[in-house]
Design a protein around this motif. Structure first.
Motif, PDB file in Angstrom:
ATOM      1  N   THR A   7       0.963  -1.086  -0.014  1.00 37.42           N
ATOM      2  CA  THR A   7      -0.046  -0.056   0.116  1.00 37.42           C
ATOM      3  C   THR A   7       0.834   1.101   0.152  1.00 37.42           C
ATOM      4  O   THR A   7       1.860   1.204   0.880  1.00 37.42           O
ATOM      5  N   ILE A   8       0.526   2.194  -0.994  1.00 32.57           N
ATOM      6  CA  ILE A   8       1.128   3.487  -0.814  1.00 32.57           C
ATOM      7  C   ILE A   8       1.101   4.270   0.454  1.00 32.57           C
ATOM      8  O   ILE A   8      -0.014   4.724   0.899  1.00 32.57           O
ATOM      9  N   LYS A   9       2.133   4.687   1.149  1.00 31.04           N
ATOM     10  CA  LYS A   9       2.163   5.282   2.412  1.00 31.04           C
ATOM     11  C   LYS A   9       2.152   6.852   2.156  1.00 31.04           C
ATOM     12  O   LYS A   9       1.712   7.399   2.869  1.00 31.04           O
ATOM     13  N   VAL A  11       3.763   9.692  -0.605  1.00 38.41           N
ATOM     14  CA  VAL A  11       3.957  10.164  -2.159  1.00 38.41           C
ATOM     15  C   VAL A  11       5.110  11.508  -2.067  1.00 38.41           C
ATOM     16  O   VAL A  11       4.667  12.189  -1.375  1.00 38.41           O
ATOM     17  N   ALA A  16       7.593   7.160  -4.121  1.00 36.03           N
ATOM     18  CA  ALA A  16       6.557   6.720  -3.310  1.00 36.03           C
ATOM     19  C   ALA A  16       7.339   5.632  -2.332  1.00 36.03           C
ATOM     20  O   ALA A  16       8.073   4.888  -2.632  1.00 36.03           O
ATOM     21  N   VAL A  18       6.271   2.411  -0.276  1.00 37.49           N
ATOM     22  CA  VAL A  18       5.161   1.326  -0.177  1.00 37.49           C
ATOM     23  C   VAL A  18       5.408   0.473   1.142  1.00 37.49           C
ATOM     24  O   VAL A  18       6.410  -0.020   1.326  1.00 37.49           O
ATOM     25  N   ASP A  25       8.859  -0.847   5.121  1.00 36.07           N
ATOM     26  CA  ASP A  25       8.546  -0.153   3.776  1.00 36.07           C
ATOM     27  C   ASP A  25       9.539   0.120   2.928  1.00 36.07           C
ATOM     28  O   ASP A  25      10.673  -0.259   3.402  1.00 36.07           O
ATOM     29  N   LEU A  45       0.370   7.490  -8.877  1.00 42.32           N
ATOM     30  CA  LEU A  45       0.141   6.989  -7.731  1.00 42.32           C
ATOM     31  C   LEU A  45      -0.643   7.842  -6.650  1.00 42.32           C
ATOM     32  O   LEU A  45      -0.291   9.086  -6.697  1.00 42.32           O
ATOM     33  N   GLU A  47      -1.721   8.090  -2.292  1.00 40.50           N
ATOM     34  CA  GLU A  47      -1.612   7.230  -0.990  1.00 40.50           C
ATOM     35  C   GLU A  47      -2.932   6.583  -0.683  1.00 40.50           C
ATOM     36  O   GLU A  47      -3.927   6.745  -1.153  1.00 40.50           O
ATOM     37  N   GLN A  49      -3.459   3.617  -2.259  1.00 44.20           N
ATOM     38  CA  GLN A  49      -3.379   2.712  -3.426  1.00 44.20           C
ATOM     39  C   GLN A  49      -2.566   1.335  -3.204  1.00 44.20           C
ATOM     40  O   GLN A  49      -1.760   1.521  -2.661  1.00 44.20           O
TER      41      GLN A  49
END
Length: 74
Positions: A7-9, A11, A16, A18, A25, A45, A47, A49
């Motif tokens: 999950t994108i934490k 940007v 990004a 992840v 991460d 991207l 956050e 996603q």
């Protein structure tokens, strides 16, 4: 060379972060988001996603390098 889902934490201008496991991460650099040139990370991207990434390396400080190039996002 392992494909992971995360999950994108966060940007940033340069890439990004992840979250691939709880407490773990990795970073996808803007140059590793797509085979095509990406002007802004936010164009690709957001956050929260969920994406699939490939682990490409771990540096001497334990930081994970990730790529989305060549990884099927379906």
């Amino acid at each position: 060379g392992q494909v992971l889902e995360g999950t994108i934490k966060n940007v940033t201008d340069f890439g990004a972060f992840v979250n691939i496991m709880p407490g773990t991460d990795g970073m996808v650099h803007i140059s590793q988001l797509s085979d095509a040139r990406v002007e802004r990370v936010e164009d690709v991207l957001q956050e929260g996603q969920t994406v699939k990434v490939l682990l490409t390396g771990i540096d001497e400080r334990g930081r994970l390098s990730l790529t989305m190039k060549g990884v099927d996002q379906k």
